[in-house]
Write a protein that holds these residues in place. Structure first.
Motif, PDB file in Angstrom:
ATOM      1  N   ALA A  95      39.738  -9.048  20.265  1.00 54.89           N
ATOM      2  CA  ALA A  95      39.406 -10.427  20.666  1.00 54.89           C
ATOM      3  C   ALA A  95      39.256 -11.330  19.446  1.00 54.89           C
ATOM      4  N   MET A  96      38.598 -10.822  18.389  1.00 51.73           N
ATOM      5  CA  MET A  96      38.442 -11.630  17.177  1.00 51.73           C
ATOM      6  C   MET A  96      39.786 -11.898  16.521  1.00 51.73           C
ATOM      7  N   ASP A  97      40.688 -10.904  16.518  1.00 52.12           N
ATOM      8  CA  ASP A  97      42.027 -11.127  15.964  1.00 52.12           C
ATOM      9  C   ASP A  97      42.759 -12.221  16.732  1.00 52.12           C
ATOM     10  N   GLU A  98      42.560 -12.230  18.043  1.00 52.09           N
ATOM     11  CA  GLU A  98      43.215 -13.244  18.874  1.00 52.09           C
ATOM     12  C   GLU A  98      42.639 -14.629  18.587  1.00 52.09           C
ATOM     13  N   THR A  99      41.314 -14.693  18.374  1.00 45.19           N
ATOM     14  CA  THR A  99      40.671 -15.968  18.021  1.00 45.19           C
ATOM     15  C   THR A  99      41.187 -16.478  16.687  1.00 45.19           C
ATOM     16  N   VAL A 100      41.310 -15.575  15.716  1.00 44.93           N
ATOM     17  CA  VAL A 100      41.822 -15.950  14.394  1.00 44.93           C
ATOM     18  C   VAL A 100      43.237 -16.522  14.508  1.00 44.93           C
ATOM     19  N   ALA A 101      44.078 -15.862  15.286  1.00 43.33           N
ATOM     20  CA  ALA A 101      45.462 -16.326  15.451  1.00 43.33           C
ATOM     21  C   ALA A 101      45.502 -17.680  16.149  1.00 43.33           C
ATOM     22  N   SER A 102      44.638 -17.862  17.146  1.00 42.57           N
ATOM     23  CA  SER A 102      44.616 -19.133  17.877  1.00 42.57           C
ATOM     24  C   SER A 102      44.182 -20.282  16.966  1.00 42.57           C
ATOM     25  N   MET A 114      40.129 -18.281   1.687  1.00 43.30           N
ATOM     26  CA  MET A 114      39.960 -16.851   1.476  1.00 43.30           C
ATOM     27  C   MET A 114      38.939 -16.242   2.425  1.00 43.30           C
ATOM     28  N   GLN A 115      38.105 -17.037   3.024  1.00 45.15           N
ATOM     29  CA  GLN A 115      37.101 -16.522   3.942  1.00 45.15           C
ATOM     30  C   GLN A 115      37.603 -16.442   5.374  1.00 45.15           C
ATOM     31  N   PHE A 116      38.840 -16.817   5.631  1.00 40.39           N
ATOM     32  CA  PHE A 116      39.343 -16.879   6.994  1.00 40.39           C
ATOM     33  C   PHE A 116      39.979 -15.560   7.393  1.00 40.39           C
ATOM     34  N   GLY A 117      39.550 -15.041   8.516  1.00 40.25           N
ATOM     35  CA  GLY A 117      40.110 -13.812   9.050  1.00 40.25           C
ATOM     36  C   GLY A 117      39.068 -13.054   9.847  1.00 40.25           C
ATOM     37  N   ASN A 118      39.506 -11.961  10.442  1.00 41.06           N
ATOM     38  CA  ASN A 118      38.593 -11.097  11.169  1.00 41.06           C
ATOM     39  C   ASN A 118      37.488 -10.643  10.217  1.00 41.06           C
ATOM     40  N   PRO A 119      36.223 -10.961  10.471  1.00 41.17           N
ATOM     41  CA  PRO A 119      35.167 -10.684   9.493  1.00 41.17           C
ATOM     42  C   PRO A 119      35.001  -9.202   9.164  1.00 41.17           C
ATOM     43  N   ALA A 156      25.069  -5.801   7.974  1.00 45.93           N
ATOM     44  CA  ALA A 156      24.861  -4.361   7.802  1.00 45.93           C
ATOM     45  C   ALA A 156      24.633  -3.646   9.131  1.00 45.93           C
ATOM     46  N   ASP A 157      24.054  -4.344  10.112  1.00 49.28           N
ATOM     47  CA  ASP A 157      23.790  -3.701  11.402  1.00 49.28           C
ATOM     48  C   ASP A 157      24.975  -3.766  12.355  1.00 49.28           C
ATOM     49  N   GLY A 158      26.055  -4.411  11.929  1.00 53.38           N
ATOM     50  CA  GLY A 158      27.256  -4.463  12.748  1.00 53.38           C
ATOM     51  C   GLY A 158      27.226  -5.469  13.878  1.00 53.38           C
ATOM     52  N   ARG A 159      26.162  -6.252  13.966  1.00 55.64           N
ATOM     53  CA  ARG A 159      26.024  -7.206  15.079  1.00 55.64           C
ATOM     54  C   ARG A 159      26.656  -8.552  14.804  1.00 55.64           C
ATOM     55  N   TYR A 160      26.682  -8.979  13.534  1.00 57.89           N
ATOM     56  CA  TYR A 160      27.084 -10.344  13.218  1.00 57.89           C
ATOM     57  C   TYR A 160      28.257 -10.371  12.242  1.00 57.89           C
ATOM     58  N   GLY A 161      29.114 -11.353  12.434  1.00 54.10           N
ATOM     59  CA  GLY A 161      30.214 -11.582  11.506  1.00 54.10           C
ATOM     60  C   GLY A 161      30.450 -13.069  11.366  1.00 54.10           C
ATOM     61  N   THR A 162      30.947 -13.476  10.210  1.00 54.34           N
ATOM     62  CA  THR A 162      31.195 -14.901   9.984  1.00 54.34           C
ATOM     63  C   THR A 162      32.490 -15.092   9.221  1.00 54.34           C
ATOM     64  N   MET A 163      33.185 -16.139   9.540  1.00 52.97           N
ATOM     65  CA  MET A 163      34.373 -16.537   8.788  1.00 52.97           C
ATOM     66  C   MET A 163      34.388 -18.051   8.723  1.00 52.97           C
ATOM     67  N   SER A 164      35.214 -18.581   7.839  1.00 57.34           N
ATOM     68  CA  SER A 164      35.259 -20.037   7.708  1.00 57.34           C
ATOM     69  C   SER A 164      36.658 -20.505   7.380  1.00 57.34           C
ATOM     70  N   THR A 559      36.331 -16.643  -3.685  1.00 55.15           N
ATOM     71  CA  THR A 559      35.353 -15.707  -3.144  1.00 55.15           C
ATOM     72  C   THR A 559      35.028 -16.078  -1.716  1.00 55.15           C
ATOM     73  N   PRO A 560      34.317 -15.204  -1.006  1.00 51.43           N
ATOM     74  CA  PRO A 560      33.943 -15.528   0.377  1.00 51.43           C
ATOM     75  C   PRO A 560      33.092 -16.772   0.518  1.00 51.43           C
ATOM     76  N   GLU A 561      32.512 -17.291  -0.558  1.00 49.77           N
ATOM     77  CA  GLU A 561      31.693 -18.484  -0.444  1.00 49.77           C
ATOM     78  C   GLU A 561      32.471 -19.756  -0.745  1.00 49.77           C
ATOM     79  N   GLN A 562      33.778 -19.633  -0.936  1.00 49.74           N
ATOM     80  CA  GLN A 562      34.550 -20.821  -1.296  1.00 49.74           C
ATOM     81  C   GLN A 562      34.441 -21.899  -0.230  1.00 49.74           C
ATOM     82  N   GLY A 563      34.423 -21.466   1.031  1.00 53.40           N
ATOM     83  CA  GLY A 563      34.330 -22.454   2.094  1.00 53.40           C
ATOM     84  C   GLY A 563      33.042 -23.241   2.060  1.00 53.40           C
ATOM     85  N   GLU A 564      31.951 -22.630   1.605  1.00 54.66           N
ATOM     86  CA  GLU A 564      30.666 -23.334   1.560  1.00 54.66           C
ATOM     87  C   GLU A 564      30.591 -24.326   0.428  1.00 54.66           C
TER      88      GLU A 564
END
Length: 899
Positions: A95-102, A114-119, A156-164, A559-564
């Motif tokens: 589902a996340m891959d599909e969201t990224v493609a959309s 560089m931060q864009f993609g399946n987290p 670390a707990d596998g519950r959350y992911g973020t991309m930008s 780096t992953p913080e480039q978007g911020e």
């Protein structure tokens, strides 16, 4: 001035078609020009000449193509797995891959980073790459892993992911509805798979727009109040029509100005709010006076002329005080706030001019359909003058006012039945042969009962008002200020939810990154503070020459913080170079020294090097705080880091600064807070001077200024209690108030307070000068008490109605979706409530009664020095009664004075 306004108002009434046509043509012309040349508003809250300014300029100079953080259009997408699952589960990954493609394929203004993609996938890839690059340049593996951990995209707990990603537009205000909708459509795919997905970031803030519900609700409330006041829907509608025309012109001028100035999206919102409120009130003041002039037996042209010359003079003064207060916002030296003040002032000025010209013209167009009963004198006006004036010699009717100077209104239908009684009453009104009514036998309304209660208990009245407002002011001591960000959005918004999910998965500091720019071009190679770091570089170069060579020329990686923060990763290999280049070695050493020193602050979660310029002499450091953007500790950390900055610069010779969205916003907040005492002193000082000239009294201005401080303090405190502290659960999204609310509230409240002060106290002074001493001879009241009680009765009704209308208009903005617009409406409504009813109608009369003769004391030398402003129109009335001013009948024909 009163005579000029008299002529202007009467001329506008008599030339109604020309005046109305001119205003409508002006409205259409401004609309065409504004809509044709406007360039749109922006949502940038940035100022110059503050600490973050230098850092931002250095960032853009040393890293070409880097965007100003205040203009960032970055978007953060945050995923949360359902209970019992992890984002790495196959169905969620798909589902996340599909969201990224959309997002990539369907968002019109999409810009990948560089931060864009399946987290889940991207986190592992970027983490491995980052550790390899950092260890290659000589950093300890533990440090490299710690840096990578701080930038992780998958919790670390596998519950959350973020991309930008970013919108490829210049400013957040340029993001289109199509862009937003494409984002919502894309994340819906992942939501359908059972995940919680929210979107935030500076590029995805809610557009600053005013929903029509507020204007409609405010107008409806005003219409109802005016209908009760005037007893006619037609009369009630006229102030609304004129106010809408005025506020429309003011708003269009603001829109057109975007062709030349970078105006914030809030600018038209505040102008609309204030312009609508004062526009209705100013028209109400003049129309109330117009009706009372008709009750005095004036013809309609003369009545509107006198209303414009008397009440219109007070309107000009009231508009002037509001305008000066708004223009005074320039003292804060913040361009976007200055523009807000300028264009809100434009709305007020237009409201004044509309009330003085367009309103009389509209009244002329309506003719006898407005205030028909009150105009019964007018139908007999010419014959009364022809018959009675011949014997009397000239017109000596009672002066204009809310009733005549003896405190009563002369009504035709009160004199008897039939036209004969009306004509007789009219004749007596024209001659001025009114019988004095015993005040003790008059029917007392609510205003009369209220002022007598204040008269009976002045000390208690003062104590209650002061204690109540002082108690309400106490919460203002905990005032917290901030500019709009995801954490200050409504609790139900996707932006607020995205920020809270990010905080849950990665810590509060991920929402508030700081960017430190360190220019080491002039770093001191002989600095004792850098000696260890320079030696370490030489040792590493000697031990690993091949590795150092291999690192040269590698492309800079984001780096992953480039978007911020808009930064790139270090150019690998640079840190290991420079054994033979002392200047570069000193620069590299200064980066490490700065990073370690700033990272040692107790409120810093992590500090790391994330980017270097092409020449290796300037670096970017990412500082992740322990707290979030609305935490008080985060603001304190910015000040602490800047204190460390000066020490580091002295010890190493570097030039550095701190920037990023949160530090920039904090600089704006700090500058506004510093400007507030100066601005408050300005408006209070202005009040003292203006009221001194108007009322010719030492004590009245002091009372007015003290009352203003009480009302604005109470409004501050109640706003903090409800909107910041969430008292009583009245607001479900408590948090810091918008930074420029206090200074704007001070300015607007000051202007409105002076409105009410003038309209009530001028009636008291009018009574004191002309009747109180004579009335006191046969009354239990002293002249001062008489002036306060009966002057209050003449002015209280119109001020009560005006205040209720203004409260209704401001309160209607609580229904807006944006929190800071809601807060503005609430704060302004509270300020008007406290100032009109507690201060002007209770505190001021009670103080005047206690002070007695001292109320109207004025040193003779000061009275001679100060200029005189006749806002009551006393000279105009004398000229009108004496016949020095030509009078007209209802049809606009001149009436010759009969001797």
């Amino acid at each position: 001035m009163a005579k000029i306004l008299f002529n202007l108002g009467r001329w506008s009434y008599l030339h109604k078609k020309r005046v109305i046509a001119a205003w409508l043509l002006l409205l259409v012309g401004i609309a065409a020009a504004a809509l044709g040349f406007q360039k749109g508003f922006n949502d940038v809250f940035e100022i110059k000449d503050v600490p973050s300014t230098h850092a931002t300029e250095m960032l853009q100079e040393k890293f070409p193509g880097t965007k100003n953080p205040a203009e960032s259009t970055d978007v953060n997408v945050v995923f949360e797995a359902p209970d019992g699952k992890k984002l790495e589960d196959p169905e969620l990954m798909a589902a996340m891959d599909e969201t990224v493609a959309s997002l990539k394929n369907n968002v019109p203004d999409f810009k990948e980073g560089m931060q864009f993609g399946n987290p889940v996938t991207l986190n592992k890839k970027l983490g491995t790459m980052l550790v390899e690059q950092m260890t290659k340049q000589g950093l300890p593996e533990a440090t490299a892993k710690s840096d990578a951990e701080n930038l992780r995209m998958y919790s670390a707990d596998g519950r959350y992911g973020t991309m930008s990603f970013s919108f490829d537009v210049p400013l957040p205000a340029d993001v289109t509805k199509e862009d937003r909708q494409a984002v919502y459509d894309a994340i819906q795919v992942s939501r359908d798979a059972g995940m919680t997905v929210e979107v935030g970031g500076p590029g995805f803030g809610d557009p600053i727009e005013v929903e029509p519900i507020s204007e409609i609700a405010g107008v409806v409330v005003a219409l109802v109040i005016l209908a009760f006041t005037f007893g006619s829907l037609l009369a009630a509608g006229l102030p609304l029509i004129t106010a809408i025309v005025g506020v429309g012109i003011g708003a269009l001028v603001t829109v057109g100005a975007t062709a030349f100035l970078p105006l914030n999206s809030i600018t038209p919102t505040l102008g609309l709010m204030i312009g609508l409120a004062v526009g209705i009130d100013y028209a109400l003041f003049i129309m109330s006076r117009y009706r009372d002039e008709l009750r005095q037996g004036r013809s309609r042209p003369d009545a509107i002329g006198l209303a414009t010359g008397t009440a219109g003079s007070a309107v000009v003064f009231a508009g002037l005080t509001v305008t000066v207060a708004l223009l005074g916002l320039r003292l804060a030296n913040i361009p976007f706030l200055s523009y807000m003040g300028y264009f809100a002032a434009v709305s007020v000025v237009v409201a004044v001019v509309v009330a003085l010209t367009f309103l009389p013209a509209v009244l002329g167009a309506c003719g006898s359909r407005v205030f028909r009963k009150d105009a019964m004198f007018g139908s007999q006006y010419a014959s009364a003058l022809a018959g009675e004036d011949a014997a009397h010699g000239y017109f000596t009717g009672g002066p204009a006012g809310l009733g005549n100077r003896s405190g009563r209104a002369v009504r035709a239908d009160a004199e008897g039945d039939g036209a004969g009684a009306t004509a007789a009453a009219t004749a007596r009104a024209v001659r001025g042969e009114h019988q004095r009514v015993d005040d003790s036998k008059r029917k007392h309304g609510l205003a009369s009962r209220w002022i007598r209660m204040v008269y009976n208990f002045p000390g208690i009245s003062i104590a209650v008002v002061m204690l109540a407002l002082a108690a309400l002011t106490l919460p203002a001591l905990n005032l917290q200020l901030s500019l709009p960000n995801d954490k200050t959005s409504n609790v139900d918004s996707t932006q607020r939810k995205a920020a809270e999910m990010t905080e849950a998965g990665f810590g509060p500091g991920r929402n508030a990154p700081f960017l430190v720019v360190v220019n080491g071009e002039n770093a001191k190679p002989d600095s004792p503070a850098l000696a260890t770091y320079i030696t370490g570089q030489a040792d590493m170069q000697a031990n690993k020459p091949a590795e150092g060579e291999a690192g040269q020329g590698e492309a800079s990686q984001s780096t992953p913080e480039q978007g911020e923060a808009g930064q790139g990763a270090p150019e690998q290999g640079e840190a290991g170079q420079g054994a033979g280049d002392l200047r570069k070695a000193a620069a590299q050493a200064s980066f490490m020294y700065t990073m370690e020193n700033l990272g040692s602050n107790i409120h810093v979660k992590h500090a790391q090097l994330i980017g270097q310029s092409e020449d290796g002499l300037t670096a970017q450091l990412l500082i992740t705080p322990e707290g979030g953007p609305t935490d008080e500790g985060t603001a304190a950390l910015i000040h602490a880091l800047r204190s460390q900055q000066s020490v580091i610069e002295n010890e190493t010779g570097v030039d550095m600064g701190i920037t990023g969205l949160i530090p920039i916003q904090q600089d704006v907040t700090t500058q506004l807070s510093n400007a507030m005492p100066v601005y408050l002193a300005l408006v209070v000082g202005l009040a003292l001077v203006l009221l001194l000239m108007i009322f010719r009294s030492i004590t009245v201005p002091i009372m007015a200024a003290l009352g203003f401080l009480l009302s604005v303090g109470g409004a501050f405190g109640l706003t903090v209690l409800v909107w910041q502290e969430g008292w009583g659960g009245l607001w479900d999204s408590p948090g810091p108030l918008i930074s420029f609310m206090p200074i704007f509230l001070i300015g607007v409240t000051f202007g409105l307070a002076m409105d009410y002060q003038v309209f009530i106290v001028s009636r008291m002074r009018e009574r004191f000068k002309h009747e109180s001493f004579e009335a006191a001879k046969s009354s239990k009241y002293t002249p001062v008490e008489d002036s306060v009680i009966f002057g209050f009765g003449m002015g209280a009704k119109v001020v009560t109605v005006a205040a209720l209308i203004m409260i209704g208009v401001f309160a209607s903005f609580i229904f807006q979706p944006l929190p800071f617009v809601q807060i503005f409406g609430f704060a302004l409504g509270a300020a008007v409530l406290f100032d009109a009813f507690l201060v002007r109608m209770t505190f001021i009369p009670a103080m005047m009664m206690l002070l007695g003769k001292a109320t109207w004391y004025m040193p003779k030398w000061l009275d001679r020095v100060l200029p005189t402003f006749d806002i009551e129109g006393s000279q105009l009335e004398r000229d009108f009664r004496s016949g020095a001013i030509q009078r007209f009948d209802n049809e606009g024909r001149t009436l010759e004075r009969v001797r």
